[in-house]
Motif scaffolding. Structure first.
Motif, short mmCIF file in Angstrom:
data_model
loop_
_atom_site.label_atom_id
_atom_site.label_comp_id
_atom_site.label_asym_id
_atom_site.label_seq_id
_atom_site.Cartn_x
_atom_site.Cartn_y
_atom_site.Cartn_z
N GLY A 4 -2.01 0.45 11.68
CA GLY A 4 -1.21 1.14 10.29
C GLY A 4 -0.38 2.23 10.80
O GLY A 4 -0.46 3.01 11.57
N PHE A 5 0.49 2.32 10.13
CA PHE A 5 1.59 3.42 9.88
C PHE A 5 1.65 3.89 8.65
O PHE A 5 2.01 3.04 7.50
N HIS A 6 1.66 5.23 8.53
CA HIS A 6 1.60 5.84 6.96
C HIS A 6 2.51 7.01 7.06
O HIS A 6 2.64 7.52 5.94
N GLY A 7 3.09 7.34 8.02
CA GLY A 7 4.28 8.39 7.72
C GLY A 7 3.97 9.63 9.16
O GLY A 7 3.04 9.41 9.68
N LEU A 57 -5.00 1.53 4.20
CA LEU A 57 -4.30 0.38 5.03
C LEU A 57 -3.31 0.02 4.23
O LEU A 57 -2.97 0.16 3.30
N GLU A 58 -2.26 -0.51 5.19
CA GLU A 58 -1.36 -1.30 4.59
C GLU A 58 -1.70 -2.52 4.36
O GLU A 58 -2.17 -3.39 5.51
N PRO A 59 -1.90 -3.18 3.26
CA PRO A 59 -2.33 -4.58 3.13
C PRO A 59 -1.79 -5.67 3.95
O PRO A 59 -2.62 -6.58 4.86
N PHE A 90 -4.67 1.36 -0.69
CA PHE A 90 -3.52 0.54 -0.27
C PHE A 90 -2.28 1.39 -0.19
O PHE A 90 -1.53 1.86 -1.20
N ASP A 91 -1.50 1.34 1.13
CA ASP A 91 -0.23 1.74 1.53
C ASP A 91 0.56 0.74 1.05
O ASP A 91 0.73 0.06 2.01
N GLU A 92 1.54 0.91 -0.07
CA GLU A 92 2.36 -0.28 -0.37
C GLU A 92 3.76 0.36 -0.37
O GLU A 92 4.64 -0.15 -1.16
N VAL A 93 3.79 1.25 0.65
CA VAL A 93 5.25 1.87 0.79
C VAL A 93 6.27 0.71 1.07
O VAL A 93 7.38 0.58 0.75
N GLN A 94 5.95 -0.26 1.89
CA GLN A 94 6.70 -1.45 2.18
C GLN A 94 6.40 -2.54 1.44
O GLN A 94 7.49 -3.26 1.20
N THR A 95 5.39 -2.68 1.19
CA THR A 95 4.93 -4.26 0.45
C THR A 95 5.08 -4.21 -0.91
O THR A 95 5.02 -4.97 -1.45
N ALA A 119 6.83 3.12 -2.21
CA ALA A 119 8.35 3.99 -1.93
C ALA A 119 9.70 3.23 -1.84
O ALA A 119 9.93 2.79 -3.03
N LYS A 120 9.75 2.53 -0.80
CA LYS A 120 10.98 1.86 -0.28
C LYS A 120 11.72 1.24 -1.30
O LYS A 120 12.82 1.52 -1.58
N GLY A 121 10.87 0.37 -1.87
CA GLY A 121 11.93 -0.72 -2.88
C GLY A 121 11.66 -0.39 -4.20
O GLY A 121 12.10 -0.95 -5.31
C1 LIG Z 1 3.96 1.62 5.37
C2 LIG Z 1 4.56 2.94 5.40
N1 LIG Z 1 3.76 4.04 4.82
C3 LIG Z 1 4.31 5.23 4.94
C4 LIG Z 1 5.81 5.54 5.40
C5 LIG Z 1 6.24 6.86 5.43
O1 LIG Z 1 6.79 7.16 4.35
P1 LIG Z 1 7.61 8.55 4.66
O2 LIG Z 1 8.45 8.48 5.83
O3 LIG Z 1 8.14 8.66 3.33
O4 LIG Z 1 6.53 9.49 4.58
C6 LIG Z 1 6.47 4.44 5.99
C7 LIG Z 1 7.79 4.64 6.48
O5 LIG Z 1 8.40 3.81 7.23
C8 LIG Z 1 5.92 2.91 5.83
O6 LIG Z 1 6.45 2.08 6.52
#
Ligand SMILES: Cc1ncc(COP(=O)(O)O)c(C=O)c1O
Length: 267
Positions: A4-7, A57-59, A90-95, A119-121
């Motif tokens: 997982g990657f959350h920032g 988790l990122e799903p 669920f971290d849906e920053v990307q999904t 976030a992103k989209g």
């Molecule tokens: C799945 C996911 N969560 C969180 C983040 C982090 O977001 P931020 O950089 O706004 O803290 C990212 C950044 O790419 C990401 O891909």
């Protein structure tokens, strides 16, 4: 999750699996976190107790190698969290926002988390991050106990609203699902492509060879793709407006890049 990657802020870094990222910030709170592989339900279940505040988790993992688990896994996660009074995040920053062919990835399995970040989209490129809370959680803090400087900023909210309208009017969620099939069909004809993982327009292309020279060559052909934690994988996140002709163009460029790499040029 291990992948997982959350920032990179201290809280989100503390639940990010990759130790390489955490080690530069030794005062993070990862000592309060346990990491398990995505999809390994038995290990997770064995570690559970009522002291576990949350499972995050990122799903579908993105930079951690476009990993996805089975429907049963996500269902079981939901049940497990309910049983222990643990929040499912669920971290849906990307999904989020249609990327995987549903508005949010959890919808593929009918699994609703207690907390969802995105976030992103969310606002068509305008900077906007958001947290969606279940009623039980959102009613816990009293007014004023939680907030942030730019929270609910009018410009960001207008961009979010416009983006939602465009996603709906242009059927972009359905387009993401349909274009996944085109990508799989096109790439299925390329022998050096071992597998395509992921969902919708968050896809990992697993190659027989290292991905780096291929990514570089594609850039020379004016096509931007991503890498990830797996050295043989290209990460593909095209715009949700992508059409079959663009995917064909990408497949042709990939064939060219693979041929160049095979000749040892650009390696
Ligand atoms: C799945 C996911 N969560 C969180 C983040 C982090 O977001 P931020 O950089 O706004 O803290 C990212 C950044 O790419 C990401 O891909």
């Amino acid at each position: 999750m291990e992948s997982g990657f959350h920032g990179r802020t201290i809280g989100s870094l503390s639940v990010t699996g990759n130790p390489k990222l955490r080690d530069d910030f030794p005062d993070n709170l990862a000592n309060l976190t346990d990491f398990v592989p995505l999809g390994d339900f038995d290990t997770l279940e064995a570690m559970m107790s009522e002291d576990v505040a949350a499972i995050i988790l990122e799903p579908i993992t993105s930079v951690g190698g476009v990993r996805i688990a089975s429907r049963k896994y996500y269902d079981s996660l939901r049940e497990l969290c309910l049983g222990y009074g643990t929040a499912l995040i669920f971290d849906e920053v990307q999904t989020g926002f249609g990327r995987t062919g549903e508005m949010f990835a959890g919808m593929h399995w009918g699994v609703e988390p207690d907390i969802c970040t995105s976030a992103k989209g969310s606002a068509g490129g305008f900077p906007l991050g958001l947290v969606i809370l279940s009623e039980a959680i959102s009613s816990a803090p009293a007014p004023g106990e939680h907030g942030c400087t730019f929270g609910g900023g009018p410009l960001a909210m207008a961009a979010l609203k416009a983006n939602l309208e465009i996603i709906k009017e242009q059927n972009l969620v359905a387009n993401a699902a349909a274009m996944e099939l085109v990508v799989r069909d096109e790439l299925g004809r390329i022998p050096e492509v071992k597998a395509v993982t992921g969902k919708g327009l968050l896809l990992g292309i697993e190659l027989e060879c290292p991905a780096k020279p291929i990514i570089r060559n594609l850039l020379e052909q004016k096509i931007i793709v991503g890498g990830c934690d797996r050295p043989g994988m290209i990460r593909l996140l095209p715009p949700l407006t992508v059409q079959p002709e663009h995917i064909k163009q990408f497949a042709e460029a990939l064939v060219k890049a693979l041929a160049t790499a095979a000749q040892g040029v650009g390696a």
